[in-house]
Scaffold this motif. Structure first.
Motif, PDB file in Angstrom:
ATOM      1  N   SER A 181       0.915  -1.206  -0.037  1.00 56.30           N
ATOM      2  CA  SER A 181       0.002   0.033  -0.083  1.00 56.30           C
ATOM      3  C   SER A 181       0.832   1.231  -0.131  1.00 56.30           C
ATOM      4  CB  SER A 181      -0.895  -0.105   1.365  1.00 56.30           C
ATOM      5  OG  SER A 181      -1.627   1.050   1.168  1.00 56.30           O
ATOM      6  N   ILE A 182       1.876   1.204   0.933  1.00 51.04           N
ATOM      7  CA  ILE A 182       2.578   2.528   0.929  1.00 51.04           C
ATOM      8  C   ILE A 182       3.785   2.818  -0.362  1.00 51.04           C
ATOM      9  CG2 ILE A 182       4.754   3.390   2.266  1.00 51.04           C
ATOM     10  CD1 ILE A 182       3.687   2.086   4.836  1.00 51.04           C
ATOM     11  N   LEU A 183       4.216   1.485  -0.767  1.00 45.83           N
ATOM     12  CA  LEU A 183       4.943   1.692  -1.797  1.00 45.83           C
ATOM     13  C   LEU A 183       4.467   1.991  -3.250  1.00 45.83           C
ATOM     14  CD1 LEU A 183       7.744  -0.889  -0.786  1.00 45.83           C
ATOM     15  CD2 LEU A 183       8.106   1.449  -0.839  1.00 45.83           C
ATOM     16  N   SER A 184       3.092   1.517  -3.338  1.00 42.83           N
ATOM     17  CA  SER A 184       2.522   1.670  -4.619  1.00 42.83           C
ATOM     18  C   SER A 184       2.248   3.076  -4.833  1.00 42.83           C
ATOM     19  CB  SER A 184       1.056   0.738  -4.685  1.00 42.83           C
ATOM     20  OG  SER A 184       0.314   1.294  -3.471  1.00 42.83           O
ATOM     21  N   LYS A 185       1.823   3.854  -3.853  1.00 42.05           N
ATOM     22  CA  LYS A 185       1.487   5.379  -4.145  1.00 42.05           C
ATOM     23  C   LYS A 185       2.880   6.069  -4.378  1.00 42.05           C
ATOM     24  CE  LYS A 185      -1.022   5.270  -0.503  1.00 42.05           C
ATOM     25  NZ  LYS A 185      -1.459   4.022  -0.133  1.00 42.05           N
TER      26      LYS A 185
END
Length: 427
Positions: A181-185
C-alpha cells in the motif's frame, strides 16, 4: 479461476507474479468481488507473503493507475511516516527538501482514529487545496519544487479499493499489505529515493521495536527490488512528537520550526530525515554536509519561503499564525518528574473534542487541540503548567481529568527517552 488463487493463498502456498497481477486487474475491473478480495486479504494476514509476492502485488497496484509526470531533472525525494501523535514532520520536510534543490511530490492521507492526517492539518490553512489536477500539480512541482496532495482515484486504484476492505476486515496490520500500500503510491510518484519513518510505541500502530523493524525491512527490500532506493528510521512514539496535538495547532508548531525555532525533537527528526534523503538523492556527499546545508536553510528562512510558496500555489492564504480555540492551562498537581505521557490518550481527547474523526466523513474542528509542556524526564513543580487545552467556552472537566491521568508524575528520577531508535542500515 479466482477460487484457485484464494485456495493457494489459504493453504500458505506462493502465488506467481502473473496470478497476483490477474487478481488485481480483475478487482479493479470489477470481475473479482469485494468478498473474494476480502478473503484474499485475510489469507495474506494469516499466512503472509514472500518478498517476491509482495513486490508483484506492489507492481500490480502501481500499474492499476497513473504515474506522475517528470518535467524537471531535479532529484525526486519523499518521506512516509507510519503515523503518530503530533507528527507534523511532512509539513516542514517537503519545503526544506525543495529549498535544498529536490522535487517533492508528497501524496499524503487524512487522519482516522488517534493519528493525525497531514491533509487535515494543511486544510486548516484557509483556502489550501489538496485535490489538484495532474496539470496543476505538475505546475506547482515545477515552480515551487514541492506539493502535498491527496491520492486521487487515478493513483493506485487497486490499493485504494483494497485498503477500504482492509479497514473493515481486521487486516490493516498485515506487513505485506502495508508494504504494498505504501510503496504503490510512492512508486506512482516516480521517486528517486524514499525514506520511511516507522513509528514505535503506544501512540503508533507498531507497538514494539520488533514489529517496527519487520515492517522497515520489508519496505526496504521491496522498495529496492522495485527500483526505488529506500531507507528507514525507527522513531519513538511513546510520547507525542513535539509540543502540539491538533490540526491548526500543529501547523503553528511547524511554522515555529520553519522560523528556525520550535521543539528540539521536531527539528531534530526533520533534519535526521532530510539529511538521509539528500545523500540518497545525490544532493550531498554525506550526512554531515547535508546537515550543514539543511540547518542553514531552516535558519535563514529559505525553507519557510518555500512553504509559503507551496501554500500560495495550492490556493492557501497563510496568516502569521492560525487561530485556535480558547486556551485553558492545566497545572501539575504535585512536584516530580514526568514519567509517562500517554500519547494515544491525549490524541483521543483531541479527537473527541472534534479535532479528529472516528468515521471517514466526520467534520474536523481545526481549532481544538492540546499543548504538552514537557517531555518524559522533565522536572515539574506543583502548579507549573503541564498542558494547555484548546476548547471554546468553559473547559470540560472530563478532558482535564483525562489529561492529568495521561501525564504521569513520579517522585523518582526518570530517564529521557531517545527519539531515534534505529537507522538504516540495520546492524
Amino acid at each position: 479461476m479466482i477460487t484457485d488463487l484464494l485456495a493457494t493463498k489459504r493453504d500458505a502456498a506462493e502465488l506467481s507474479g502473473e496470478e497476483i497481477r490477474s487478481l488485481i486487474e480483475g478487482f479493479v475491473r470489477g470481475d473479482v468481488a469485494d468478498y473474494q478480495m476480502s478473503a484474499f486479504a485475510m489469507a495474506v494476514r494469516i499466512n503472509g507473503m514472500t518478498d517476491a509476492e509482495t513486490s508483484a502485488l506492489t507492481a500490480a497496484m502501481v500499474d492499476s493507475g497513473d504515474c506522475f509526470d517528470r518535467l524537471t531533472d531535479r532529484p525526486r525525494l519523499d518521506k512516509h511516516s507510519t503515523g503518530g501523535v503530533g507528527d507534523k514532520i511532512s509539513l516542514i520536510l517537503a519545503p526544506l527538501l525543495a529549498a535544498a534543490g529536490a522535487e517533492v511530490p508528497m501524496i499524503s492521507g487524512r487522519g482516522l482514529g488517534h493519528t493525525g492526517g497531514t491533509l487535515d492539518k494543511l486544510e486548516s490553512i484557509p483556502g489550501f487545496q489538496i485535490d489538484l489536477s495532474a496539470a496543476r500539480r505538475n505546475e506547482v512541482l515545477k515552480q515551487v519544487g514541492a506539493c502535498i496532495v491527496g491520492a486521487d482515484a487515478s493513483i493506485a486504484p487497486g490499493d485504494r479499493r483494497l485498503y477500504a476492505l482492509r479497514d473493515v476486515t481486521a487486516t490493516i496490520d498485515s506487513i505485506p499489505l502495508i508494504t504494498a500500500s505504501i510503496l504503490s503510491k510512492k512508486l506512482a510518484a516516480t521517486l528517486d529515493a524514499l525514506l520511511i519513518d516507522v513509528k514505535v510505541g503506544r501512540g503508533a500502530f507498531m507497538t514494539s521495536v520488533e514489529q517496527a523493524e519487520s515492517l522497515a525491512r520489508s519496505l526496504i527490500r521491496v522498495g529496492t527490488d522495485s527500483g526505488l532506493p529506500t531507507a528507514a528510521i525507527l522513531s519513538d512514539m511513546n510520547q507525542p512528537l513535539g509540543r502540539s496535538i491538533g490540526n491548526a495547532n500543529e501547523v503553528n508548531e511547524s511554522l515555529d520550526v520553519l522560523d528556525g525555532g520550535g521543539p528540539d525533537e521536531v527539528r531534530e527528526l526533520t533534519l535526521a530525515s532530510a539529511e538521509i534523503l539528500l545523500v540518497q538523492g545525490g544532493l550531498a556527499t554525506d550526512v554531515d554536509q547535508a546537515r550543514s546545508v539543511l540547518t542553514r536553510l531552516l535558519d535563514d528562512g529559505s525553507a519557510m519561503e518555500k512553504f509559503q510558496q507551496m501554500v500560495h500555489a495550492q490556493g492557501g492564504r497563510l496568516p502569521e499564525r492560525l487561530a485556535l480555540a480558547d486556551a485553558h492551562v492545566i497545572t501539575a498537581p504535585e512536584s516530580g518528574t514526568i514519567a509517562q505521557i500517554d500519547a494515544i490518550e491525549l490524541a483521543r481527547i483531541v479527537a473527541v473534542m472534534g479535532g479528529g474523526r472516528q468515521k471517514v466523513d466526520d467534520v474536523i474542528d481545526a481549532t481544538v487541540g492540546l499543548d504538552v509542556h514537557g517531555r518524559v524526564g522533565s522536572r515539574v513543580e506543583t502548579g507549573q503548567p503541564i498542558a494547555t487545552l484548546y476548547q471554546d467556552g468553559e473547559p470540560d472537566v472530563r478532558y482535564i481529568q483525562r489529561v492529568h491521568e495521561a501525564i504521569v508524575i513520579r517522585q523518582q528520577q526518570v530517564e529521557k527517552r531517545p527519539l531515534l531508535i534505529r537507522r538504516y542500515p540495520f546492524e
